[in-house]
Design a protein around this motif. Structure first.
Motif, PDB file in Angstrom:
ATOM      1  N   ASP A 205      -2.050  68.332 -27.207  1.00 31.69           N
ATOM      2  CA  ASP A 205      -3.057  67.324 -26.847  1.00 31.69           C
ATOM      3  C   ASP A 205      -2.802  66.002 -27.561  1.00 31.69           C
ATOM      4  OD1 ASP A 205      -4.576  68.754 -25.015  1.00 31.69           O
ATOM      5  OD2 ASP A 205      -5.801  69.696 -26.568  1.00 31.69           O
ATOM      6  N   ARG A 206      -2.471  66.066 -28.842  1.00 30.74           N
ATOM      7  CA  ARG A 206      -2.222  64.837 -29.599  1.00 30.74           C
ATOM      8  C   ARG A 206      -0.934  64.156 -29.145  1.00 30.74           C
ATOM      9  NH1 ARG A 206      -4.192  66.000 -35.884  1.00 30.74           N
ATOM     10  NH2 ARG A 206      -6.395  66.273 -35.366  1.00 30.74           N
ATOM     11  N   THR A 207       0.033  64.942 -28.714  1.00 34.37           N
ATOM     12  CA  THR A 207       1.266  64.361 -28.173  1.00 34.37           C
ATOM     13  C   THR A 207       0.965  63.604 -26.887  1.00 34.37           C
ATOM     14  OG1 THR A 207       2.606  66.128 -29.165  1.00 34.37           O
ATOM     15  CG2 THR A 207       3.597  64.879 -27.359  1.00 34.37           C
ATOM     16  N   LEU A 208       0.164  64.194 -26.025  1.00 36.81           N
ATOM     17  CA  LEU A 208      -0.214  63.511 -24.786  1.00 36.81           C
ATOM     18  C   LEU A 208      -1.028  62.250 -25.079  1.00 36.81           C
ATOM     19  CD1 LEU A 208      -1.164  66.585 -22.551  1.00 36.81           C
ATOM     20  CD2 LEU A 208       0.926  65.213 -22.446  1.00 36.81           C
ATOM     21  N   GLN A 209      -1.883  62.311 -26.102  1.00 40.79           N
ATOM     22  CA  GLN A 209      -2.644  61.126 -26.483  1.00 40.79           C
ATOM     23  C   GLN A 209      -1.714  60.033 -27.002  1.00 40.79           C
ATOM     24  OE1 GLN A 209      -5.997  60.481 -25.983  1.00 40.79           O
ATOM     25  NE2 GLN A 209      -5.289  58.428 -26.533  1.00 40.79           N
ATOM     26  N   MET A 210      -0.685  60.428 -27.728  1.00 39.72           N
ATOM     27  CA  MET A 210       0.308  59.469 -28.230  1.00 39.72           C
ATOM     28  C   MET A 210       0.970  58.743 -27.060  1.00 39.72           C
ATOM     29  SD  MET A 210       3.420  60.346 -30.837  1.00 39.72           S
ATOM     30  CE  MET A 210       4.793  59.218 -31.067  1.00 39.72           C
ATOM     31  N   VAL A 211       1.272  59.485 -25.996  1.00 38.01           N
ATOM     32  CA  VAL A 211       1.859  58.873 -24.802  1.00 38.01           C
ATOM     33  C   VAL A 211       0.868  57.915 -24.157  1.00 38.01           C
ATOM     34  CG1 VAL A 211       2.810  59.330 -22.504  1.00 38.01           C
ATOM     35  CG2 VAL A 211       3.414  60.826 -24.416  1.00 38.01           C
ATOM     36  N   ARG A 212      -0.379  58.325 -24.045  1.00 39.60           N
ATOM     37  CA  ARG A 212      -1.399  57.440 -23.467  1.00 39.60           C
ATOM     38  C   ARG A 212      -1.544  56.156 -24.283  1.00 39.60           C
ATOM     39  NH1 ARG A 212      -3.968  62.520 -22.162  1.00 39.60           N
ATOM     40  NH2 ARG A 212      -4.995  62.581 -24.206  1.00 39.60           N
ATOM     41  N   ASP A 213      -1.524  56.294 -25.612  1.00 41.75           N
ATOM     42  CA  ASP A 213      -1.619  55.116 -26.480  1.00 41.75           C
ATOM     43  C   ASP A 213      -0.428  54.185 -26.276  1.00 41.75           C
ATOM     44  OD1 ASP A 213      -3.998  56.095 -27.495  1.00 41.75           O
ATOM     45  OD2 ASP A 213      -3.088  56.938 -29.307  1.00 41.75           O
TER      46      ASP A 213
ATOM     47  N   ILE B 232      12.762  60.868 -30.667  1.00 41.75           N
ATOM     48  CA  ILE B 232      11.947  60.952 -31.877  1.00 41.75           C
ATOM     49  C   ILE B 232      11.017  62.149 -31.732  1.00 41.75           C
ATOM     50  CG2 ILE B 232      12.048  58.460 -32.313  1.00 41.75           C
ATOM     51  CD1 ILE B 232       9.107  58.314 -31.307  1.00 41.75           C
ATOM     52  N   MET B 233      10.521  62.639 -32.859  1.00 41.73           N
ATOM     53  CA  MET B 233       9.597  63.766 -32.851  1.00 41.73           C
ATOM     54  C   MET B 233       8.162  63.258 -32.893  1.00 41.73           C
ATOM     55  SD  MET B 233       9.045  67.036 -32.826  1.00 41.73           S
ATOM     56  CE  MET B 233      10.629  67.810 -33.257  1.00 41.73           C
ATOM     57  N   ALA B 234       7.356  63.673 -31.944  1.00 40.43           N
ATOM     58  CA  ALA B 234       5.946  63.266 -31.915  1.00 40.43           C
ATOM     59  C   ALA B 234       5.244  63.757 -33.180  1.00 40.43           C
ATOM     60  CB  ALA B 234       5.255  63.838 -30.683  1.00 40.43           C
ATOM     61  N   GLY B 235       4.599  62.822 -33.885  1.00 42.81           N
ATOM     62  CA  GLY B 235       3.817  63.195 -35.064  1.00 42.81           C
ATOM     63  C   GLY B 235       4.583  63.277 -36.355  1.00 42.81           C
ATOM     64  N   ASP B 236       5.847  62.863 -36.353  1.00 39.43           N
ATOM     65  CA  ASP B 236       6.649  62.911 -37.582  1.00 39.43           C
ATOM     66  C   ASP B 236       6.837  61.494 -38.128  1.00 39.43           C
ATOM     67  OD1 ASP B 236       8.470  63.778 -39.619  1.00 39.43           O
ATOM     68  OD2 ASP B 236      10.113  63.077 -38.339  1.00 39.43           O
ATOM     69  N   PRO B 237       6.513  61.253 -39.381  1.00 40.51           N
ATOM     70  CA  PRO B 237       5.908  62.166 -40.360  1.00 40.51           C
ATOM     71  C   PRO B 237       4.397  62.284 -40.205  1.00 40.51           C
ATOM     72  CG  PRO B 237       6.282  60.043 -41.380  1.00 40.51           C
ATOM     73  CD  PRO B 237       6.840  59.945 -39.976  1.00 40.51           C
ATOM     74  N   ASP B 238       3.831  61.370 -39.375  1.00 43.67           N
ATOM     75  CA  ASP B 238       2.415  61.422 -39.045  1.00 43.67           C
ATOM     76  C   ASP B 238       2.246  60.680 -37.732  1.00 43.67           C
ATOM     77  OD1 ASP B 238       1.774  58.491 -39.636  1.00 43.67           O
ATOM     78  OD2 ASP B 238       2.506  59.161 -41.596  1.00 43.67           O
ATOM     79  N   VAL B 239       1.076  60.810 -37.126  1.00 40.11           N
ATOM     80  CA  VAL B 239       0.860  60.234 -35.798  1.00 40.11           C
ATOM     81  C   VAL B 239       1.024  58.714 -35.809  1.00 40.11           C
ATOM     82  CG1 VAL B 239      -0.789  59.927 -33.921  1.00 40.11           C
ATOM     83  CG2 VAL B 239      -0.651  62.121 -35.091  1.00 40.11           C
ATOM     84  N   ASP B 240       0.421  58.052 -36.770  1.00 39.58           N
ATOM     85  CA  ASP B 240       0.456  56.583 -36.790  1.00 39.58           C
ATOM     86  C   ASP B 240       1.878  56.049 -36.928  1.00 39.58           C
ATOM     87  OD1 ASP B 240      -2.273  56.530 -36.515  1.00 39.58           O
ATOM     88  OD2 ASP B 240      -2.688  56.160 -38.635  1.00 39.58           O
ATOM     89  N   THR B 241       2.660  56.679 -37.826  1.00 38.58           N
ATOM     90  CA  THR B 241       4.034  56.211 -38.040  1.00 38.58           C
ATOM     91  C   THR B 241       4.898  56.464 -36.815  1.00 38.58           C
ATOM     92  OG1 THR B 241       3.830  56.646 -40.416  1.00 38.58           O
ATOM     93  CG2 THR B 241       6.049  56.389 -39.542  1.00 38.58           C
ATOM     94  N   SER B 242       4.774  57.645 -36.219  1.00 38.07           N
ATOM     95  CA  SER B 242       5.609  57.954 -35.055  1.00 38.07           C
ATOM     96  C   SER B 242       5.221  57.083 -33.861  1.00 38.07           C
ATOM     97  CB  SER B 242       5.545  59.445 -34.700  1.00 38.07           C
ATOM     98  OG  SER B 242       4.244  59.844 -34.371  1.00 38.07           O
ATOM     99  N   LEU B 243       3.938  56.754 -33.725  1.00 38.05           N
ATOM    100  CA  LEU B 243       3.522  55.867 -32.636  1.00 38.05           C
ATOM    101  C   LEU B 243       4.033  54.449 -32.873  1.00 38.05           C
ATOM    102  CD1 LEU B 243       2.001  55.370 -30.024  1.00 38.05           C
ATOM    103  CD2 LEU B 243      -0.101  55.093 -31.365  1.00 38.05           C
ATOM    104  N   GLU B 244       3.997  53.991 -34.121  1.00 41.90           N
ATOM    105  CA  GLU B 244       4.546  52.671 -34.448  1.00 41.90           C
ATOM    106  C   GLU B 244       6.035  52.619 -34.108  1.00 41.90           C
ATOM    107  OE1 GLU B 244       5.272  49.702 -38.303  1.00 41.90           O
ATOM    108  OE2 GLU B 244       4.246  51.618 -38.586  1.00 41.90           O
ATOM    109  N   LEU B 245       6.762  53.676 -34.467  1.00 43.67           N
ATOM    110  CA  LEU B 245       8.188  53.739 -34.155  1.00 43.67           C
ATOM    111  C   LEU B 245       8.407  53.748 -32.645  1.00 43.67           C
ATOM    112  CD1 LEU B 245      11.146  54.090 -35.004  1.00 43.67           C
ATOM    113  CD2 LEU B 245      10.729  56.551 -35.183  1.00 43.67           C
TER     114      LEU B 245
END
Length: 263
Positions: free
Chosen positions: A79-87, A23-36
């Protein structure tokens, strides 16, 4: 052992093929990609490939290019991609994460700083498609020393003379690109893939995972049947881009994983 190595060891013990989802980090937005991303392990995904958005993704087809552009326009950064991983790691400390992308953002950050941050965030491996084996001292060797797997791509044009160089410092698994060209551009055929996988496996003890051109449960099963597993990216990214809710996309992922695991 890294999470990647542990996962493949367990799959081998169970005589089970691997299913890897991109999956692409942040696509279509951070919340949706993190949920996926958070839903992928329960949907049967053994390894998560997380795309790092980049402005010039030379190996990616239109579907993933568009996903990267959406992510960048939404403000996605390293930075936001790394935060997504931390989350993600707050709720899952076992599923391997491979960061897939291009060298420029890493070079801009500084290799040592990036590797320290990536390891701390919970990334397990890297696929950096524009760094050939001749540049191993640039990132591959430092990554391995930092405890990250460095996964190399082999392609239909990787001949017997080139293959040992490609495999030399590869770890975790080998990613065999089933077709020539960009992602999402053609369908993978098990009959074409099988002899190439056998040729690579004769030269390495690493698992060989096949990607590019896999879009259905049946094709996931067929390709995983001649390798140690398969990767699906463009089909998942495209399903999300069609506007479907995350639960429906995860249903599609579940079907693909069932296909791979049935091989």
């Amino acid at each position: 052992m890294t999470r990647i190595e542990s996962t493949f060891a367990q799959l081998a013990k169970e005589e089970k093929k691997a299913f890897v989802a991109y999956i692409m980090a942040g696509d279509p937005d951070v919340d949706t990609s993190l949920e996926l991303m958070r839903g992928l392990p329960e949907a049967g995904v053994d390894v998560i490939e997380l795309g790092l958005p980049f402005t010039d993704p030379m190996a990616d087809g239109p579907t993933i290019q568009a996903a990267g552009q959406r992510a960048l326009e939404g403000g996605m950064t390293l930075d936001r991609t790394l935060q997504m991983v931390r989350d993600f790691r707050e709720g899952d400390d076992s599923t391997p994460i491979v960061l897939m992308g291009y060298y420029n953002p890493i070079y801009s950050r500084g290799v040592d700083r990036f590797l320290e941050q990536a390891k701390a965030a919970g990334i397990d491996g890297l696929i950096i498609v524009d760094l050939p084996p001749e540049e191993d001292d640039e990132l591959c060797i430092p990554a391995q020393k930092a405890g990250l797997n460095f996964i190399r791509l082999a392609t239909p044009t990787t001949d017997d003379k080139r293959l040992p160089r490609v495999l030399q410092n590869t770890s975790g698994f080998v990613y065999y690109v089933s077709i020539t060209g960009i992602t999402g551009s053609a369908a993978a055929e098990a009959g074409d893939v099988a002899p190439e996988v056998a040729r690579i496996k004769a030269a390495t003890d690493l698992p060989v995972i096949v990607g590019f051109g896999i879009r259905t449960r049946d094709s996931a099963q067929a390709i995983a049947g001649v390798a140690d597993g398969c990767v699906v990216g463009s089909a998942i990214v495209g399903d999300l881009a069609s506007g479907k809710p995350v639960e429906e996309v995860l249903g599609f992922v579940r079907a693909l994983a069932e296909g791979a695991h049935a091989a």
